[in-house]
Design a protein around this motif. Structure first.
Motif, PDB file in Angstrom:
ATOM      1  N   GLY A  25       1.175  -1.225   0.305  1.00  0.00           N
ATOM      2  CA  GLY A  25       0.153   0.070  -0.379  1.00  0.00           C
ATOM      3  C   GLY A  25       0.669   1.284  -0.416  1.00  0.00           C
ATOM      4  N   GLU A  26       2.159   1.733   0.514  1.00  0.00           N
ATOM      5  CA  GLU A  26       3.675   1.886   0.107  1.00  0.00           C
ATOM      6  C   GLU A  26       3.314   3.199  -0.786  1.00  0.00           C
ATOM      7  OE1 GLU A  26       4.864  -0.399   3.240  1.00  0.00           O
ATOM      8  OE2 GLU A  26       3.491  -0.875   1.647  1.00  0.00           O
ATOM      9  N   ASP A  36      15.942   1.745   7.414  1.00  0.00           N
ATOM     10  CA  ASP A  36      15.939   3.034   6.431  1.00  0.00           C
ATOM     11  C   ASP A  36      14.330   3.470   5.689  1.00  0.00           C
ATOM     12  OD1 ASP A  36      14.144   1.001   4.716  1.00  0.00           O
ATOM     13  OD2 ASP A  36      15.670   0.682   3.863  1.00  0.00           O
ATOM     14  N   PRO A  37      14.027   4.596   5.564  1.00  0.00           N
ATOM     15  CA  PRO A  37      13.028   5.189   5.769  1.00  0.00           C
ATOM     16  C   PRO A  37      12.012   4.663   4.858  1.00  0.00           C
ATOM     17  CG  PRO A  37      14.647   6.647   4.510  1.00  0.00           C
ATOM     18  CD  PRO A  37      14.904   5.495   4.713  1.00  0.00           C
ATOM     19  N   TRP A  38      11.483   3.425   4.507  1.00  0.00           N
ATOM     20  CA  TRP A  38      11.302   2.888   4.149  1.00  0.00           C
ATOM     21  C   TRP A  38      10.810   1.040   4.757  1.00  0.00           C
ATOM     22  CZ3 TRP A  38      15.160   3.884   1.406  1.00  0.00           C
ATOM     23  CH2 TRP A  38      15.153   5.416   0.696  1.00  0.00           C
ATOM     24  N   HIS A  39      11.712   0.489   5.261  1.00  0.00           N
ATOM     25  CA  HIS A  39      11.884  -0.877   5.705  1.00  0.00           C
ATOM     26  C   HIS A  39      11.977  -1.455   6.939  1.00  0.00           C
ATOM     27  CE1 HIS A  39      13.402  -0.680   1.277  1.00  0.00           C
ATOM     28  NE2 HIS A  39      12.021  -1.643   0.911  1.00  0.00           N
ATOM     29  N   TYR A  40      10.886  -1.831   7.452  1.00  0.00           N
ATOM     30  CA  TYR A  40      11.462  -2.352   9.241  1.00  0.00           C
ATOM     31  C   TYR A  40      12.666  -3.074   9.358  1.00  0.00           C
ATOM     32  CZ  TYR A  40       6.140  -2.058   8.728  1.00  0.00           C
ATOM     33  OH  TYR A  40       5.224  -1.958   8.034  1.00  0.00           O
ATOM     34  N   SER A  42       2.834   2.017   7.510  1.00  0.00           N
ATOM     35  CA  SER A  42       3.387   2.835   8.765  1.00  0.00           C
ATOM     36  C   SER A  42       4.151   3.728   8.334  1.00  0.00           C
ATOM     37  CB  SER A  42       4.158   1.792   9.939  1.00  0.00           C
ATOM     38  OG  SER A  42       4.843   1.650   9.561  1.00  0.00           O
ATOM     39  N   ASP A  43       3.965   4.604   9.013  1.00  0.00           N
ATOM     40  CA  ASP A  43       5.678   5.603   8.297  1.00  0.00           C
ATOM     41  C   ASP A  43       7.182   5.317   9.349  1.00  0.00           C
ATOM     42  OD1 ASP A  43       6.580   8.426   7.106  1.00  0.00           O
ATOM     43  OD2 ASP A  43       4.637   8.546   5.496  1.00  0.00           O
ATOM     44  N   GLY A  77      -0.241   8.561   3.220  1.00  0.00           N
ATOM     45  CA  GLY A  77      -0.868   7.639   3.624  1.00  0.00           C
ATOM     46  C   GLY A  77      -2.025   6.630   4.597  1.00  0.00           C
ATOM     47  N   GLU A  78      -2.617   7.874   5.074  1.00  0.00           N
ATOM     48  CA  GLU A  78      -3.417   7.503   5.859  1.00  0.00           C
ATOM     49  C   GLU A  78      -4.823   7.272   5.059  1.00  0.00           C
ATOM     50  OE1 GLU A  78      -1.011  11.524   7.891  1.00  0.00           O
ATOM     51  OE2 GLU A  78      -1.040  10.920   5.952  1.00  0.00           O
TER      52      GLU A  78
END
Length: 309
Positions: free
Chosen positions: A193-194, A279-283, A235-236, A249-250
């Motif tokens: 969904g990102e 990183d900014p995108w991954h857990y 999540s962000d 994202g919301e």
């Protein structure tokens, strides 16, 4: 007379043995794991706890090779025992699997399911492509899951998914123990969904419709309109674009909540809001481990609810 009766008895016994050998099959619980990069997985193998480092002899995985649209090799894979290396960078040509130094939710998901269903065999089909969107207008070079995609040759992420499923389902004995396996679809796990929330508001506003349609199509692929679905809520990290990685994202989060609320056989994992990022995108690695466990618990609860009167 006695000889005739004895002969009939022997023949009946032999026929019974032959029939038992013919009909002997093993039931296997099958789950599909799909989405984009946080399903593909960016956890580091070197950071795994000892309980997840070893090969899992009781859980099998068919990991379809993730690649962009238009490529005819997408979705190729081969059944193998679950082990580290099915994260980003994994490659398969359908004959041999080449593992990476990363893992995703599949490791802890498979282990948790094995513990929840100790007397059953578990199999996973995984196809996830980093950066992929459902909406074709958000695809960029990553690809989209839009079924009506045309492009140059009409091949996109949904086709790669179908290739993976067909390749997995045509194998009659996934563990090669000499007994035919019957793969019984038991759930869809979706983490995506990102990419649909990063470009325009219009794309994000279409996410509920796109998600519902895609889940319906995946359910139809497995021939079960009520197949349980578990959604991982995006999540962000707040580490990009002046503190907001996914601009819309919301709207994606709202659409995910609406989908689960309206669908009688769906659940959502919200723990992602508590995860740390690599990183900014991954857990980070711990996030993927927890995500797999929460996915397993959620799909198990849906399964039990489905079986209740």
């Amino acid at each position: 007379m006695r000889q005739s009766i004895l002969l009939i008895f022997i023949m009946s016994h032999m026929l019974s043995i032959a029939q038992n050998k013919i009909i002997e099959k093993e039931r296997v619980r099958l789950y599909f794991l799909g989405g984009q990069s946080n399903m593909e997985g960016h956890g580091l193998n070197q950071e795994l706890p000892d309980t997840l480092k070893a090969t899992n002899d009781r859980v099998w995985i068919f990991h379809g090779y993730p690649i962009g649209d238009e490529d005819p090799n997408g979705g190729l894979g081969k059944w193998a025992k679950l082990k580290p290396g099915n994260g980003a960078g994994f490659y398969s040509d359908g004959v041999q699997n080449t593992y990476s130094n990363k893992f995703g939710a599949e490791l802890s998901f498979g282990k948790a399911l094995q513990e929840l269903y100790p007397n059953e065999k578990i199999a996973l089909i995984k196809y996830a492509r980093g950066g992929s969107s459902i909406d074709s207008l958000a695809a960029r070079h990553f690809g989209s899951w839009e079924m009506d995609f045309s492009g140059a040759n009409g091949i996109n992420q949904f086709d790669h998914f179908l290739t993976a499923v067909n390749g997995a389902m045509t194998v009659r004995d996934i563990d090669k123990n000499g007994i035919e396996d019957v793969l019984v679809p038991c759930g869809i796990i979706w983490m995506q969904g990102e990419s649909d929330g990063v470009l325009t508001k219009d794309i994000a506003l279409r996410y509920y419709f796109n998600l519902k349609r895609l889940m319906d199509l995946i359910r139809a692929t497995f021939r079960d309109d009520d197949l349980p679905v578990v959604i991982g809520k995006i999540s962000d990290s707040g580490l990009d674009n002046n503190g907001k990685t996914w601009r819309y994202g919301e709207l994606i989060q709202d659409a995910q909540e609406v989908y689960v609320r309206k669908d009688g056989n769906a659940a959502i994992v919200r723990n992602t809001k508590n995860y740390q990022y690599s990183d900014p995108w991954h857990y980070d690695s711990n996030g993927y481990i927890d995500l797999g466990i929460k996915f397993a618990e959620a799909i198990y609860s849906l399964d039990k609810a489905k079986q209740s009167p």
